[in-house]
Design a protein around this motif. Structure first.
Motif, PDB file in Angstrom:
ATOM      1  N   PHE A  18      37.438  38.939  41.448  1.00 54.97           N
ATOM      2  CA  PHE A  18      38.317  37.795  41.722  1.00 54.97           C
ATOM      3  C   PHE A  18      37.551  36.479  41.612  1.00 54.97           C
ATOM      4  O   PHE A  18      38.150  35.414  41.389  1.00 54.97           O
ATOM      5  CB  PHE A  18      38.922  37.916  43.128  1.00 54.97           C
ATOM      6  N   SER A  21      38.104  34.735  38.339  1.00 52.77           N
ATOM      7  CA  SER A  21      39.464  34.186  38.226  1.00 52.77           C
ATOM      8  C   SER A  21      39.573  32.858  38.961  1.00 52.77           C
ATOM      9  O   SER A  21      40.104  31.873  38.423  1.00 52.77           O
ATOM     10  CB  SER A  21      40.478  35.180  38.787  1.00 52.77           C
ATOM     11  N   CYS A  24      37.592  30.132  37.186  1.00 54.50           N
ATOM     12  CA  CYS A  24      38.286  29.658  35.982  1.00 54.50           C
ATOM     13  C   CYS A  24      39.443  28.724  36.326  1.00 54.50           C
ATOM     14  O   CYS A  24      39.586  27.651  35.736  1.00 54.50           O
ATOM     15  CB  CYS A  24      38.788  30.856  35.180  1.00 54.50           C
ATOM     16  N   SER A 282      41.996  39.633  41.048  1.00 55.51           N
ATOM     17  CA  SER A 282      41.467  39.457  39.703  1.00 55.51           C
ATOM     18  C   SER A 282      42.589  39.354  38.672  1.00 55.51           C
ATOM     19  O   SER A 282      43.511  40.168  38.660  1.00 55.51           O
ATOM     20  CB  SER A 282      40.538  40.620  39.352  1.00 55.51           C
ATOM     21  N   LEU A 283      42.506  38.353  37.808  1.00 58.88           N
ATOM     22  CA  LEU A 283      43.441  38.193  36.702  1.00 58.88           C
ATOM     23  C   LEU A 283      42.705  38.605  35.424  1.00 58.88           C
ATOM     24  O   LEU A 283      42.036  37.792  34.787  1.00 58.88           O
ATOM     25  CB  LEU A 283      43.929  36.741  36.617  1.00 58.88           C
ATOM     26  N   ASN A 284      42.843  39.864  35.077  1.00 51.98           N
ATOM     27  CA  ASN A 284      42.038  40.411  33.982  1.00 51.98           C
ATOM     28  C   ASN A 284      42.316  39.737  32.646  1.00 51.98           C
ATOM     29  O   ASN A 284      41.401  39.517  31.852  1.00 51.98           O
ATOM     30  CB  ASN A 284      42.288  41.924  33.864  1.00 51.98           C
ATOM     31  N   LEU A 286      43.150  36.667  32.118  1.00 45.64           N
ATOM     32  CA  LEU A 286      42.511  35.356  32.120  1.00 45.64           C
ATOM     33  C   LEU A 286      41.008  35.505  31.884  1.00 45.64           C
ATOM     34  O   LEU A 286      40.409  34.773  31.093  1.00 45.64           O
ATOM     35  CB  LEU A 286      42.800  34.656  33.440  1.00 45.64           C
ATOM     36  N   GLN A 287      40.387  36.456  32.578  1.00 46.40           N
ATOM     37  CA  GLN A 287      38.951  36.672  32.422  1.00 46.40           C
ATOM     38  C   GLN A 287      38.608  37.175  31.023  1.00 46.40           C
ATOM     39  O   GLN A 287      37.582  36.801  30.452  1.00 46.40           O
ATOM     40  CB  GLN A 287      38.464  37.665  33.469  1.00 46.40           C
TER      41      GLN A 287
END
Length: 363
Positions: A18, A21, A24, A282-284, A286-287
């Motif tokens: 996370f 995320s 970012c 976690s925003l996978n 986005l990562q």
């Protein structure tokens, strides 16, 4: 003889994905804020000023969230390294690229003056005393531009290192919180100038809070997970409008720094938004696409130059008078400036990160 293989269990490692995320999203908010085109409280109609306040407030949690994440990440490093070792590593990863881009910005400013001189403009201080020009420009960039927050961040880290043995004491955190609240009250009282440069001790608390969060990660995350989505979203919405209300009030009484990050309402809003982002996790996607671990610091370093030297090349030929445009037109321009700035900064940071000079973006 017992030949049955013995199963060895290894401790389960915590998933801190996370972090990237939040890092970012916070950087997106920071770049967006720096892309503004009109001074605060510019519009004559109250409705337009409220719309402006709402737009600014949306990502105003970004700076505090960035310090929180910074503290979270450095907690274990404080235990692994001596203060000297840690600061030495910081020089290589942070100070060296920071100084490089400051010098780059100065050189581009010098080049701009020479081009202007070739078209008939006066050389000014560059021509009469280049050394003095360099010193004044360097000082202005370090203290006034967004590059200040790199130095501020390092000062905050140094303060925590000096008081390392008290790092997990609540009374130490309380003292740091009082420093932050001093700046919140100062916005109204104007005891000292309210520029971000004077708030040198105002952000140490949030770095410490990130360290404390790391130390008690499981307990804090259990509380956040136990909190319903309805409650946390409601708190985010309520604190958002309270923060908009405070900035609108500050504008109405003539306070020039009405959108100061250390407004009390924005502190609460930022902490609630940080909790919300922790709950989101976690925003996978986005990562995977924006690569925050590789690009975040590079984006911060490069976006200042894009805004200062690049965007004028795009917008000056259009001869737009932002002061005469409506809130909706300027909001559209703000979004265009953000997209151009973030995209260029991102691709440059990624490209540099794949070369032998990747140290320039902290890699």
């Amino acid at each position: 003889m017992d030949t049955e293989p013995i199963k060895v269990t290894t401790p389960k490692t915590k998933n801190f994905s996370f972090v990237d995320s939040i890092r970012c999203i916070s950087m997106i908010g920071i770049v967006l804020e720096h892309c503004g085109v009109v001074p605060p409280n510019h519009y004559s109609r109250q409705f337009e000023n409220i719309v402006e306040s709402s737009i600014i407030q949306s990502f105003k949690f970004s700076t505090i969230a960035f310090f929180l994440i910074g503290g979270f990440l450095i907690n274990h490093k404080f235990n692994e390294y001596t203060p000297f070792q840690y600061l030495k590593n910081r020089f290589k990863k942070t100070i060296k690229p920071w100084l490089f881009w400051i010098f780059m910005l100065i050189m581009l400013s010098v080049l701009d003056r020479y081009i202007a001189h070739s078209r008939g403009s006066e050389m000014g201080l560059i021509g009469s005393n280049f050394f003095l020009y360099f010193v004044e420009t360097f000082t202005r960039i370090v203290l006034i531009s967004p590059y200040w927050f790199i130095l501020n961040f390092l000062i905050c880290i140094t303060i925590l290192l000096l008081f390392k043995k008290h790092l997990y004491n609540l009374w130490f955190g309380l003292v740091l919180a009082l420093f932050s609240l001093f700046y919140s009250v100062n916005i109204y009282q104007d005891w000292i100038a309210t520029t971000h440069t004077t708030a040198i001790f105002g952000f140490v608390f949030y770095l410490w809070l990130g360290v404390y969060f790391n130390e008690y990660y499981d307990k804090i995350m259990n509380i956040i997970k136990a909190t319903s989505w309805f409650i946390i979203l409601l708190l985010a919405l309520v604190t958002f409008w309270i923060a908009v209300g405070e900035s609108t009030f500050l504008n109405s009484i003539g306070i020039k720094d009405a959108y100061n990050t250390l407004r009390f309402s924005n502190i609460i809003y930022s902490l609630v938004m940080f909790a919300l982002l922790l709950k989101v996790g976690s925003l996978n996607w986005l990562q995977r696409n924006l690569r925050p671990r590789e690009t975040t610091f590079g984006i911060y370093l490069i976006h200042v130059i894009i805004i200062d030297r690049g965007l004028p090349l795009i917008f000056q030929p259009l001869k737009l008078n932002f002061l005469e445009l409506s809130i909706w037109q300027n909001t559209g321009i703000l979004l265009i400036r953000f997209l151009v700035t973030y995209a260029l900064s991102f691709f440059l940071a990624r490209a540099i990160g794949k070369t032998k000079v990747k140290w320039m973006v902290g890699n």
